[in-house]
Every structure is written in structure tokens, then in C-alpha cells.
Scaffold this active site. Sequence first.
Site, PDB file in Angstrom:
ATOM      1  N   GLY A 183     -66.259 -20.035  36.769  1.00 25.47           N
ATOM      2  CA  GLY A 183     -65.324 -20.982  36.177  1.00 25.47           C
ATOM      3  C   GLY A 183     -65.675 -22.397  36.579  1.00 25.47           C
TER       4      GLY A 183
ATOM      5  N   GLY B 224     -63.655 -25.188  35.442  1.00 26.67           N
ATOM      6  CA  GLY B 224     -62.539 -26.085  35.173  1.00 26.67           C
ATOM      7  C   GLY B 224     -62.373 -26.985  36.387  1.00 26.67           C
ATOM      8  N   LEU B 225     -61.181 -27.563  36.558  1.00 28.53           N
ATOM      9  CA  LEU B 225     -60.998 -28.480  37.685  1.00 28.53           C
ATOM     10  C   LEU B 225     -61.323 -27.803  39.003  1.00 28.53           C
ATOM     11  CD1 LEU B 225     -57.814 -30.499  36.753  1.00 28.53           C
ATOM     12  CD2 LEU B 225     -60.173 -31.278  36.898  1.00 28.53           C
ATOM     13  N   ALA B 226     -60.816 -26.589  39.195  1.00 29.20           N
ATOM     14  CA  ALA B 226     -61.025 -25.918  40.473  1.00 29.20           C
ATOM     15  C   ALA B 226     -62.500 -25.575  40.662  1.00 29.20           C
ATOM     16  CB  ALA B 226     -60.155 -24.659  40.553  1.00 29.20           C
TER      17      ALA B 226
ATOM     18  N   SER C 152     -45.171 -33.628  25.194  1.00 31.67           N
ATOM     19  CA  SER C 152     -44.851 -34.076  26.547  1.00 31.67           C
ATOM     20  C   SER C 152     -43.360 -33.994  26.839  1.00 31.67           C
ATOM     21  CB  SER C 152     -45.313 -35.507  26.752  1.00 31.67           C
ATOM     22  OG  SER C 152     -44.770 -35.988  27.945  1.00 31.67           O
TER      23      SER C 152
ATOM     24  N   ARG D 140     -37.255 -27.546  33.464  1.00 32.39           N
ATOM     25  CA  ARG D 140     -37.902 -26.795  32.393  1.00 32.39           C
ATOM     26  C   ARG D 140     -37.265 -25.440  32.113  1.00 32.39           C
ATOM     27  NH1 ARG D 140     -44.379 -27.812  33.685  1.00 32.39           N
ATOM     28  NH2 ARG D 140     -44.334 -29.977  33.045  1.00 32.39           N
TER      29      ARG D 140
ATOM     30  N   HIS E  99     -46.609 -21.582  29.273  1.00 37.54           N
ATOM     31  CA  HIS E  99     -47.388 -22.761  29.578  1.00 37.54           C
ATOM     32  C   HIS E  99     -48.272 -22.588  30.806  1.00 37.54           C
ATOM     33  CE1 HIS E  99     -48.357 -26.908  29.984  1.00 37.54           C
ATOM     34  NE2 HIS E  99     -47.709 -27.038  31.104  1.00 37.54           N
TER      35      HIS E  99
ATOM     36  N   LEU F 207     -52.910 -29.774  38.344  1.00 41.99           N
ATOM     37  CA  LEU F 207     -54.163 -30.518  38.465  1.00 41.99           C
ATOM     38  C   LEU F 207     -54.410 -30.835  39.932  1.00 41.99           C
ATOM     39  CD1 LEU F 207     -53.762 -32.954  35.410  1.00 41.99           C
ATOM     40  CD2 LEU F 207     -54.842 -30.716  35.493  1.00 41.99           C
TER      41      LEU F 207
HETATM   42  C1  LIG Z   1     -51.266 -27.999  27.271  1.00 42.91           C
HETATM   43  C2  LIG Z   1     -51.279 -28.034  28.770  1.00 42.91           C
HETATM   44  C3  LIG Z   1     -50.973 -29.217  29.439  1.00 42.91           C
HETATM   45  C4  LIG Z   1     -50.992 -29.265  30.821  1.00 42.91           C
HETATM   46  N1  LIG Z   1     -50.672 -30.445  31.434  1.00 42.91           N
HETATM   47  C5  LIG Z   1     -50.699 -30.500  32.786  1.00 42.91           C
HETATM   48  C6  LIG Z   1     -50.406 -31.735  33.451  1.00 42.91           C
HETATM   49  O1  LIG Z   1     -50.117 -32.752  32.819  1.00 42.91           O
HETATM   50  N2  LIG Z   1     -50.452 -31.751  34.788  1.00 42.91           N
HETATM   51  C7  LIG Z   1     -50.774 -30.655  35.521  1.00 42.91           C
HETATM   52  O2  LIG Z   1     -50.830 -30.748  36.740  1.00 42.91           O
HETATM   53  N3  LIG Z   1     -51.070 -29.485  34.917  1.00 42.91           N
HETATM   54  C8  LIG Z   1     -51.034 -29.374  33.574  1.00 42.91           C
HETATM   55  N4  LIG Z   1     -51.330 -28.176  32.971  1.00 42.91           N
HETATM   56  C9  LIG Z   1     -51.808 -27.048  33.776  1.00 42.91           C
HETATM   57  C10 LIG Z   1     -53.274 -27.245  34.176  1.00 42.91           C
HETATM   58  O3  LIG Z   1     -53.982 -27.828  33.100  1.00 42.91           O
HETATM   59  C11 LIG Z   1     -53.996 -25.947  34.532  1.00 42.91           C
HETATM   60  O4  LIG Z   1     -53.212 -25.193  35.391  1.00 42.91           O
HETATM   61  C12 LIG Z   1     -55.305 -26.242  35.247  1.00 42.91           C
HETATM   62  O5  LIG Z   1     -56.082 -27.137  34.502  1.00 42.91           O
HETATM   63  C13 LIG Z   1     -56.106 -24.984  35.527  1.00 42.91           C
HETATM   64  O6  LIG Z   1     -57.368 -25.340  36.069  1.00 42.91           O
HETATM   65  P1  LIG Z   1     -58.362 -24.223  36.597  1.00 42.91           P
HETATM   66  O7  LIG Z   1     -59.574 -24.940  37.076  1.00 42.91           O
HETATM   67  O8  LIG Z   1     -57.667 -23.354  37.551  1.00 42.91           O
HETATM   68  O9  LIG Z   1     -58.719 -23.318  35.331  1.00 42.91           O
HETATM   69  P2  LIG Z   1     -59.334 -23.657  33.847  1.00 42.91           P
HETATM   70  O10 LIG Z   1     -59.415 -25.103  33.580  1.00 42.91           O
HETATM   71  O11 LIG Z   1     -58.571 -22.790  32.941  1.00 42.91           O
HETATM   72  O12 LIG Z   1     -60.807 -23.159  33.963  1.00 42.91           O
HETATM   73  C14 LIG Z   1     -61.166 -21.823  33.937  1.00 42.91           C
HETATM   74  C15 LIG Z   1     -62.662 -21.721  33.938  1.00 42.91           C
HETATM   75  O13 LIG Z   1     -63.038 -20.382  34.167  1.00 42.91           O
HETATM   76  C16 LIG Z   1     -64.001 -19.957  33.235  1.00 42.91           C
HETATM   77  N5  LIG Z   1     -63.854 -18.513  33.132  1.00 42.91           N
HETATM   78  C17 LIG Z   1     -62.715 -17.779  33.069  1.00 42.91           C
HETATM   79  N6  LIG Z   1     -62.996 -16.470  33.045  1.00 42.91           N
HETATM   80  C18 LIG Z   1     -64.336 -16.365  33.119  1.00 42.91           C
HETATM   81  C19 LIG Z   1     -65.220 -15.273  33.139  1.00 42.91           C
HETATM   82  N7  LIG Z   1     -64.805 -14.023  33.110  1.00 42.91           N
HETATM   83  N8  LIG Z   1     -66.545 -15.536  33.188  1.00 42.91           N
HETATM   84  C20 LIG Z   1     -67.019 -16.813  33.228  1.00 42.91           C
HETATM   85  N9  LIG Z   1     -66.209 -17.874  33.233  1.00 42.91           N
HETATM   86  C21 LIG Z   1     -64.887 -17.648  33.178  1.00 42.91           C
HETATM   87  C22 LIG Z   1     -63.727 -20.772  32.012  1.00 42.91           C
HETATM   88  O14 LIG Z   1     -64.875 -20.849  31.219  1.00 42.91           O
HETATM   89  C23 LIG Z   1     -63.352 -22.109  32.645  1.00 42.91           C
HETATM   90  O15 LIG Z   1     -64.533 -22.810  32.954  1.00 42.91           O
HETATM   91  C24 LIG Z   1     -51.305 -28.113  31.571  1.00 42.91           C
HETATM   92  C25 LIG Z   1     -51.597 -26.939  30.913  1.00 42.91           C
HETATM   93  C26 LIG Z   1     -51.552 -26.869  29.520  1.00 42.91           C
HETATM   94  C27 LIG Z   1     -51.788 -25.555  28.850  1.00 42.91           C
END
Ligand SMILES: Cc1cc2nc3c(=O)[nH]c(=O)nc-3n(C[C@H](O)[C@H](O)[C@H](O)COP(=O)(O)OP(=O)(O)OC[C@H]3O[C@@H](n4cnc5c(N)ncnc54)[C@H](O)[C@@H]3O)c2cc1C
Lengths: 248, 637
Positions: free
Chosen positions: B40, B42-44, B284, B330, B401, B441
Site C-alpha cells: 500500500g 497511500g498516506l500510511a 463537506s 456525525r 465513510h 490523515l
Molecule cells: C471522501 C473521503 C474524504 C475524506 N476526508 C478526510 C479528511 O478530510 N480528513 C481526514 O483525516 N480523513 C479523511 N478521510 C479518511 C482518510 O482519507 C483515509 O482514512 C486515509 O486516507 C487512509 O489512508 P491509508 O494510507 O491508510 O490507506 P489508502 O489511502 O486507502 O491506501 C491504501 C493503499 O493500499 C493499497 N492496497 C490495498 N490492498 C492492497 C493489496 N492487496 N495489494 C497491493 N496494494 C494494496 C492501495 O493500492 C493503496 O495504495 C476521508 C475519506 C473519504 C472516503
Amino acid sequence: MKLKLRIWRQKDANSKGKLVDYDVDVNSHMSFLEMLDELNEQLVEKGEEPVAFDHDCREGICGTCNLYINGRPHGPVRTTTCQLHMRHFNEGETIVIEPFRAKSFPIVKDLIIDRSSFDRIVQAGGYISVNTGSARDANETLIPKPIADEAFNSAACIACGACVAACKNASAMLFVGAQISKFALLPQGKAERKTRAEKMVAQMDAEGFGACSNIGACSAECPKEISMANIARMNREYFGAKLTSTNL
Amino acid sequence: MKLDSKIPEGPLAEKWNKHKFSVKLVNPANKRKYDIIVVGTGLAGASAAASLAELGYNVEAFTYHDSPRRAHSIAAQGGINAAKNYQNDGDSIYRLFYDTIKGGDYRAREGNVFRLAEVSVNIIDQCVAQGVPFAREYGGLLSNRSFGGAQVSRTFYARGQTGQQLLLGAYSSLSRQVATGKVKMYTRTEVMDIVLVDGQARGVVTRNLITGKIESHAAHAVLLCTGGYGNVFYLSTNALNCNASATWRAHKKGALFANPCFTQIHPTCIPVSGEYQSKLTLMSESLRNDGRVWVPKKGGDTRRAEDIPEAERDYFLERRYPAFGNLVPRDVASRNAKYVCDEGRGVGDTKLAVYLDFADAIRRDGLNVISAKYGNLFEMYEKITGEDPYKTAMRIYPAVHYTMGGLWVDYNLMTTIPGLYALGEANFSDHGANRLGASALMQGLADGYFVIPYTIGDYLAVMPWDKVSTDRPEFREAEASVHGMVNRLLTIKGEKSPNQIHKELGKIIWDYCGMSRNAEGLKDARQRVRSLQDEFWNNLKMVGTGDELNHTLEKASRVADYLELGELMIVDALNRDESCGGHFREEFQTEDGEALRDDANYAYVAAWAYKGAGKDSELHKEDLVFENVKLTQRSYK
Ligand SMILES: Cc1cc2nc3c(=O)[nH]c(=O)nc-3n(C[C@H](O)[C@H](O)[C@H](O)COP(=O)(O)OP(=O)(O)OC[C@H]3O[C@@H](n4cnc5c(N)ncnc54)[C@H](O)[C@@H]3O)c2cc1C
Ligand code: SF4
Ligand code: FES
């Protein structure tokens, strides 16, 4: 509404593709991609292969979706394909759906293309070299609001590639200009500006993107309204760097 | 199993510093001898992969996206919290800690949450140094806003695209490490299973999404940064490809899954418009500052909103919660919208929507003021619905969400499988039963930039450098089982597409394990999910082969996991005989219809162990200890 779809089908990168006709009857409230979902459900039901297309957020922000619709990247409205709705089409209309076409975006399957060239351009220099933990307090760097806003405007690019698809030379100048600008505008980005411009432009050329002939089709079709000023800034950065280059 | 959270001893404010000092270190020259797999980006994941590579570890990163920059984090809108107190309005690390614990309805660990608040300030520094264009004041200082019920302004934002800008920051750092060769990046590659050698996580099995090739990768540790499981519900605000397969398969390999029933429903989303709907769009929360929520007093009223006279409208939030009105949290706002729709008073074609009306605000402040505040949101609404919110009331409805539950992790972010870590939304750690706005985030980046780089050393320092070969039987078996699953899916010759079954599952979970739950409904839902599991494995319609790009296959493989995880969500909801945060059990409410916690019996983390197909999961409890905050009942009357 009843529509005729002419969709590019291509088994894989090495096969030849062709346009195939499909008839659909859809709801005008649907989004364009939901219309394709519906077609795909019907194809699966009949045991046929669904049309492969890329998409993810369906909110116009991830930049994954990229369809060339009736001769325009993302279709008739200036938005991303996922934000396009069927109410912009008319009963009985024929809609031609193709992948974005450019030498540097090879077709993977059907409507899916490979845009990894964009990632490689960013890897060449699209960053500020700062390791985790070495930053000073965020408010020690004052950045005037208009500059921060301008940097944001460039940073809003979603790397969809519509600019390349819109350009008759398949140039990536708008995309690369936006990546260079968002750093060049900020004080944090100044230290590496020369190397950045040189390396990113070199990578862009190595990927085989075409030259810019200043027509502006890229910016006109960009769903995030990235302006031509980014290309001008990139040229200034690049030629400035070349003149005094200690790099490369 | 005794769950050891490994929270360090000592005063709250000293725990993390003490821990950082007491963890074992890996000598800088030895870091290059260790390989780490990050699943993954994403941010993490992107923040972890970049930071670990900067330290010298060899990282292999995987994403199913075509680029790391497309992870679901990109879609976050509102902002990111940090206890900087730049506004001098009384914020502090302790206040952010306290708000998060209280907002989570006292179902999170004090130690973890305090650390989160502590490192929040470093995140903003890091992001600004990377060039993230946060909103600024004219003087050049960073700007803040208040968010999600907080009484201080601690949210940093970049217009309505904060997630995008933060992810691009992490992606740029990641790209820099890809260029140095310290990170090997695999895009369009899905992790299908986790491989254990001698009980430790030592690798993954992947499927190349273009060629279908199944391969093994070995390492000394594996980090799952794979996001949340909101898509179990079929319709949610998550990106369509978000899925739970990586965490669920880790769960089946022995990682406990914590609090699966804690899911967050956001009150202001654009309602479902028809059966074909593929996802829901969040609007929002800030809209509730000026919009008034209402439905007609009598059911079946088909007049247009603007034709319904004032006396025949029910502003139900203002009526029930005069003190907070439209700004209740919420979960409360969502639940009440559901109640009025259940009474048959919903609006729009589907009757599953309530009005969010700006007519009064426009009359009071003028069109220009409202347009300056919400112009882009109104535009987005119009783009999707074709209706103009300046002229007619918006229609909104709650949608799934965020998922607070996830893999159980200790203070070091390690799951119950040694060497397997979970970061970001994939773990359960910091938000308890309800997450505050702008805190996801913060948590994802805290985990990736500032926690894992320290805590992983403690594990690796005592680990031999020897690499394991992917020729070992453990890898061969895992590959064979992935091949087996792919073949099994492709040979079911039934009638229903994976999408159809997913939709049916989503409806069951939404109706019975969504905004409000009761024992009877949950028991019934469990039976239905079980029969749907049966149907899936017998009546699935598949096309194509395993050796090519095949979205139907990808979808089926994910739906198989949703069906099992969905059942566990129900089991967890049934076990928790109390209401807290996002988990509202109808049997447990106050006289006013508010959530009623049971701290004496349920102040614990419910961590479930997988016991095999068709077998009941086993519950392990981690008791939550509160040494610093006093537990109080939430009330918004
Ligand atoms: C519309 C919306 C608005 C939001 N707004 C906010 C906000 O304003 N403030 C806030 O704090 N939070 C907000 N959130 C929540 C926040 O965006 C998420 O909780 C956060 O971004 C999750 O980050 P993450 O890195 O954990 O996962 P993700 O960003 O979901 O990343 C997951 C990663 O894992 C990879 N992956 C998953 N499974 C596999 C696999 N089996 N094999 C290979 N790769 C895989 C994907 O490709 C991706 O790269 C919002 C959420 C939504 C839906
Ligand atoms: S510049 Fe515009 S069109 Fe080009 S990739 Fe970026 S967002 Fe897409
Ligand atoms: S699917 Fe994300 S921008 Fe279109």
C-alpha cells in the site's frame, strides 16, 4: 435513453485492436462510468469479456479515469471522465470511446493505458530532498498567500494525461510544467530548482513525449484548469538552468 | 491469548519518549541488510516506505494502482489536525488527546492516542518542508479552521484537497527513494497472501494485474498499509477499488481483527439515485454550519421543497437538539436522518434523503457570502445531481465513510503475527468507536513518518540478517493456495456476477449492521450473509482467464473476503451489548434515544481470532485502562 457505443477493444499490448459496436439503453442520471458498468454487467451476463477501463475514486481527484470520448479527452465537458454524466448526451447518439493515444502511453488492454512514464518523470526530480524528521517548524517559513495559492494551482494536477491526449504532438509539457512550477514557486523548492528542471525535462524527452508548439489544446482540455503559464515557467526554469548548469 | 498492548509504563506525556529511548536500535550500517515489504502506498504506506528507505532499509512497495499517487488518500477533502496551537486558542497536545479519546467514545487506548497528538505537530513541519501548499494567511503564516465539532482551530488544509496534497508530498518523497534504488516499486500488483516462516511474517504472494503472474517476495518484515474496509457495504464514499483482502488474508493467517463493527457513517453525502449507483459522494461537513436539515411533517408529501410552507416542515435536528441543532456529531445526525426516512418522511424519488436547505442562509447573508463559503461544493452537487442548490434545497443522506476497526496492533503497530505490522486505516488503533474529522490523515502520516521508523528497529535488531528464499515450501504452498483460489473462482459456472453478490451483501450489512443495529436483525443478517457465501461459491458467473488483466476476477477475489468480513462485523456488533460511537444498538439507549455505553462490561477492544472456514471466531479482550481521563456519557441535548 438509447445509445450506440463504439468502443475500442484490444486484448493486450501486443494484439491489434478495433472498434466494436454495442447498443445500450440507459438512465440519463447515470454517470458515464456507471453507463459502462451497466454495459459490462450485461456482457458478463452473456459470458462475454467486459470492457476494461481504469477508474477508482469517481470523484475527479485520483486521475485514474481517462477515456477519449467522441474525439476529446474526458469527453464534451471540461471535467474528468468519472464526473461526466449521461445527461450531456442525446437520445439515439453514437458515442465513440477510445483510450488516450500517445506513444508514451502504450495500451495495456481495451481502454487501459500505461502512464508510468509520468511516475518516472517525477522520480527524476519532482521532489524536495528532505528526510523525515529533519524539518524545522512549519511557521518559520513565511509564504505569502498569493504564492501559496499559485503553487496550489499547479499542484492541483491529477496526472490524468488528458493534456498529452489533447496535443497533436503528444507533448507532456503541461504536466511537467505543473510539476516543476509547484516547487519552483515555493521557497522550499528553490535550492534544487536547476537540477530539478534539467532532470525532469531530460526524462520527459527520454520517454518520447513530443515537443510543444504552443497551441494550448492541453490547457483547454485539462480538467483541473492547469494554465499555460506553467509551460512558460518551465521553459524559464529549464533555460535558466541550462545557462548556468553545474549539473548533468 | 493474552493481548499485550506494550504500552510503556510511566506518565502519559513521557511514554513515547521513554519508549523511543528503550527500543533497540539497528546500527546504521546494518540497516541495508534488512528488507521490508510495504503493502500500500497511500498516506500510511508512502510515508513509511520513504522514511524507512531514507534510514537505509531496503524496501519493496506494492500497490494495485497504476501509480502510488492514486491511493484512496488522495480523495480526502477537509483537512488534517495537529496540536500546533498556532491560533493561540487554547489548543495543546493534551487537548487533542482528550478530544480524540472522548470523540472515540472511550474505546481507544490512552497511550496510543497521546502519542498521536504528540507527533501531530511534526507532521505539519514535515509536509511543509516537502512543499505541501497548505492554506496561508496574508502574512504568510499557516491558516487553520475548526472541524468536526472541535472548539479550537487546529485543522490544516489545502483548499478542499488536503488528502491530495499530503499524498503528493509523501509520493514525492517515495519517488525520490525509488530513484535512489532504495525502494523498489511494484505498481498494478496485488498482494494476495502473507507468508509466514517459523511463525514470523517473511513475505507476500502477489499477482501481477496485467499478466496474471503469481509470484513470491521475501523480506524480514511486512507492513500492511492497505486502507479500510468501508466497501463491504458496496456503496460508500471510498474509492471503488478499496478493499479488505490484504488485512483479511492476514487475519486468516493469524492476525487478530479488532472492533470490526466500528464503522463511521457520514451524514452529508449525495443520496443514492438508482440501482445503477456505483459510489457515494461526500459533501463537506462544513455545509451544516449554514444549511438547515428538514423533512416534511407528513409522509408522502410530493410537493417541491420550496412549495412546502414553513409550518409543514420538521427541522428535526433543531427540534430534538435545540442546543447543538444542525451541528450535532456525525453519528447523531446520521441516525436521525435514518429515523425520519424510516417513518416514510424521506424526500426525493427514492424517499431516502432529507433536505439541507440554504434558503434562510441566503436570505440572511446574501448570495455572495454563501457562494464564497460553499461555491465549489454547490457546483459539485450540481454536476452530479443536475440541481442548483442556490434555488432548491439540497438532498442529502448518510453514507459509509470510514472504518475504525482493523487489524489489532500493539503500541509498536505490530499485529499478533510477529513481523507483520499494520498502519493507517488498516489498523484499529487510535479512533476508538468513532473518528473525529481530520484525524485519519493525521494518523496515517503519524504511523508512517514518525512511529514505524522507530518501532520496527526494536523487532529487526534481534533478527538475523539471513534472507529466506522464496523457494522454501512456505512460499510454494502460499503460491499454490493463491493459484487454487483463482482457479476455484474461475471454474464456478453460475449465474450471478461478483458485482451483483457484492451489492446484495452491501444491502444486508447496511440495513442490519449500519446506522442502527439490534440483536434480532443482526442474527437474521448473519444467516443471510451465510447463505450469500454459499451462493457465491456455487452460483458465481465468471469470465476470462487468470493469465490476463481480468477485473471480474479481481472483483470476485475481493468479494469472497467481504462476505467473510461482513459476517464478522455482524458477530462483533452482536457481541457488543452497548451503544458507543458509530455502534448504535437499539436495545441500549437512554430515555432520550441517545447512545448508552456500558463501561463496566464493554470497555475493551474486541479482537477476533479466525478459527477456520465455517467456524465461529474466537473473542479475545484487551481491557482498556483509563488513568488520565474520566469516562462520561456523551450528551448533545
Ligand atoms: C471522501 C473521503 C474524504 C475524506 N476526508 C478526510 C479528511 O478530510 N480528513 C481526514 O483525516 N480523513 C479523511 N478521510 C479518511 C482518510 O482519507 C483515509 O482514512 C486515509 O486516507 C487512509 O489512508 P491509508 O494510507 O491508510 O490507506 P489508502 O489511502 O486507502 O491506501 C491504501 C493503499 O493500499 C493499497 N492496497 C490495498 N490492498 C492492497 C493489496 N492487496 N495489494 C497491493 N496494494 C494494496 C492501495 O493500492 C493503496 O495504495 C476521508 C475519506 C473519504 C472516503
Ligand atoms: S496538466 Fe491537466 S490534463 Fe495534464 S495530467 Fe495534469 S490534470 Fe491532467
Ligand atoms: S476515477 Fe478518480 S478522477 Fe476519475
